[in-house]
Motif scaffolding. Structure first.
Motif, PDB file in Angstrom:
ATOM      1  N   VAL A  86       0.857  -1.187   0.000  1.00 20.46           N
ATOM      2  CA  VAL A  86       0.000   0.000   0.000  1.00 20.46           C
ATOM      3  C   VAL A  86       0.895   1.239   0.000  1.00 20.46           C
ATOM      4  O   VAL A  86       1.859   1.315   0.764  1.00 20.46           O
ATOM      5  N   ARG A  87       0.558   2.198  -0.861  1.00 21.45           N
ATOM      6  CA  ARG A  87       1.345   3.432  -0.881  1.00 21.45           C
ATOM      7  C   ARG A  87       1.277   4.102   0.487  1.00 21.45           C
ATOM      8  O   ARG A  87       0.301   3.955   1.229  1.00 21.45           O
ATOM      9  N   LEU A  88       2.327   4.830   0.795  1.00 20.72           N
ATOM     10  CA  LEU A  88       2.367   5.533   2.073  1.00 20.72           C
ATOM     11  C   LEU A  88       1.411   6.718   2.070  1.00 20.72           C
ATOM     12  O   LEU A  88       1.210   7.355   1.027  1.00 20.72           O
ATOM     13  N   PRO A  89       0.865   7.042   3.230  1.00 25.69           N
ATOM     14  CA  PRO A  89       0.159   8.325   3.336  1.00 25.69           C
ATOM     15  C   PRO A  89       1.175   9.456   3.207  1.00 25.69           C
ATOM     16  O   PRO A  89       2.381   9.231   3.312  1.00 25.69           O
ATOM     17  N   SER A  90       0.704  10.660   3.020  1.00 32.36           N
ATOM     18  CA  SER A  90       1.579  11.825   3.141  1.00 32.36           C
ATOM     19  C   SER A  90       1.840  12.002   4.630  1.00 32.36           C
ATOM     20  O   SER A  90       0.904  12.100   5.418  1.00 32.36           O
ATOM     21  N   ILE A  91       3.113  12.018   5.006  1.00 34.91           N
ATOM     22  CA  ILE A  91       3.466  12.060   6.418  1.00 34.91           C
ATOM     23  C   ILE A  91       4.103  13.412   6.715  1.00 34.91           C
ATOM     24  O   ILE A  91       5.055  13.822   6.048  1.00 34.91           O
ATOM     25  N   TRP A  92       3.560  14.083   7.711  1.00 40.14           N
ATOM     26  CA  TRP A  92       3.965  15.438   8.072  1.00 40.14           C
ATOM     27  C   TRP A  92       4.511  15.463   9.493  1.00 40.14           C
ATOM     28  O   TRP A  92       3.997  14.765  10.370  1.00 40.14           O
ATOM     29  N   TYR A  93       5.536  16.277   9.712  1.00 37.58           N
ATOM     30  CA  TYR A  93       6.092  16.457  11.048  1.00 37.58           C
ATOM     31  C   TYR A  93       6.429  17.926  11.238  1.00 37.58           C
ATOM     32  O   TYR A  93       6.653  18.666  10.280  1.00 37.58           O
ATOM     33  N   ALA A  94       6.473  18.328  12.491  1.00 35.71           N
ATOM     34  CA  ALA A  94       6.858  19.700  12.833  1.00 35.71           C
ATOM     35  C   ALA A  94       8.336  19.704  13.185  1.00 35.71           C
ATOM     36  O   ALA A  94       8.750  19.011  14.120  1.00 35.71           O
ATOM     37  N   PRO A  95       9.156  20.441  12.443  1.00 34.25           N
ATOM     38  CA  PRO A  95      10.586  20.504  12.767  1.00 34.25           C
ATOM     39  C   PRO A  95      10.849  20.886  14.226  1.00 34.25           C
ATOM     40  O   PRO A  95      11.836  20.445  14.813  1.00 34.25           O
ATOM     41  N   ALA A  96       9.963  21.657  14.803  1.00 34.29           N
ATOM     42  CA  ALA A  96      10.149  22.078  16.200  1.00 34.29           C
ATOM     43  C   ALA A  96      10.125  20.903  17.167  1.00 34.29           C
ATOM     44  O   ALA A  96      10.608  21.014  18.297  1.00 34.29           O
ATOM     45  N   THR A  97       9.579  19.760  16.752  1.00 33.89           N
ATOM     46  CA  THR A  97       9.490  18.603  17.648  1.00 33.89           C
ATOM     47  C   THR A  97      10.740  17.736  17.623  1.00 33.89           C
ATOM     48  O   THR A  97      10.854  16.812  18.425  1.00 33.89           O
ATOM     49  N   VAL A  98      11.667  18.001  16.716  1.00 39.06           N
ATOM     50  CA  VAL A  98      12.847  17.143  16.583  1.00 39.06           C
ATOM     51  C   VAL A  98      13.749  17.252  17.804  1.00 39.06           C
ATOM     52  O   VAL A  98      14.182  16.249  18.364  1.00 39.06           O
ATOM     53  N   ASP A  99      14.047  18.438  18.241  1.00 37.94           N
ATOM     54  CA  ASP A  99      14.978  18.674  19.337  1.00 37.94           C
ATOM     55  C   ASP A  99      14.297  18.397  20.677  1.00 37.94           C
ATOM     56  O   ASP A  99      13.416  19.150  21.107  1.00 37.94           O
ATOM     57  N   ARG A 100      14.713  17.339  21.346  1.00 34.19           N
ATOM     58  CA  ARG A 100      14.119  16.983  22.644  1.00 34.19           C
ATOM     59  C   ARG A 100      14.279  18.103  23.673  1.00 34.19           C
ATOM     60  O   ARG A 100      13.426  18.295  24.527  1.00 34.19           O
ATOM     61  N   ALA A 101      15.366  18.842  23.579  1.00 32.35           N
ATOM     62  CA  ALA A 101      15.625  19.921  24.539  1.00 32.35           C
ATOM     63  C   ALA A 101      14.613  21.055  24.407  1.00 32.35           C
ATOM     64  O   ALA A 101      14.413  21.825  25.346  1.00 32.35           O
TER      65      ALA A 101
END
Length: 155
Positions: A74-89
């Motif tokens: 099955v093709r992947l959905p379009s997956i979105w992330y917020a760059p602000a969430t990358v840095d755990r700090a």
């Protein structure tokens, strides 16, 4: 059961927002099945992303999603992330958990797409057939994308 029923109704667009996914083949299986049945179905999946480097974190998340949570046929959905969430700090998370189907039905819940949330935890949620709310939720995520606060994972 609620997710299965919702995903089975989808004709045009599905929005899924979640902090975590575990046992995705189980919790997202009915979504993948619907995407098989309706190749034109647009699916936007918003998720939290943690790591040391944005590019590496996205690549790792996507590889794990393909391997552990999504069927290969099955093709992947379009997956979105917020760059602000990358840095755990930074202590920033995409903590929203909702599903919107065809800008009509909206499920807003405390449950993630995890085995614990779906099988053991005491979670609360509300499912509404409410076009105004559903459109507002979709518009909120689209507006964040338009402002560059979400990026699509290369897939």
């Amino acid at each position: 059961a609620v997710l299965d029923e919702l995903f089975a109704r989808a004709d045009a667009h599905v929005l899924v927002a979640t902090y975590a996914i575990h046992k995705g083949r189980q919790s997202l299986g009915s979504l993948a099945a619907r995407m098989r049945e309706r190749p034109s179905l647009v699916v936007d999946l918003y998720t939290d992303l943690k790591g040391h480097d944005e590019t590496d974190a996205a690549a790792e998340w996507l590889a794990r999603f393909r391997r552990e949570h999504w069927p290969g046929d099955v093709r992947l959905p379009s997956i979105w992330y917020a760059p602000a969430t990358v840095d755990r700090a930074a202590h920033t998370s995409l903590h929203a958990k909702c599903v919107v189907i065809d800008a009509r039905w909206a499920l807003v819940t405390s449950a993630n797409f995890t085995g614990a949330a779906q099988e053991r935890n005491f979670e609360a949620g509300v499912l509404l057939d409410h076009r105004a709310l559903a459109r507002t939720l979709v518009g909120q995520f689209q507006g964040l994308r338009d402002r560059g606060m979400f990026r699509e994972m290369p897939g």
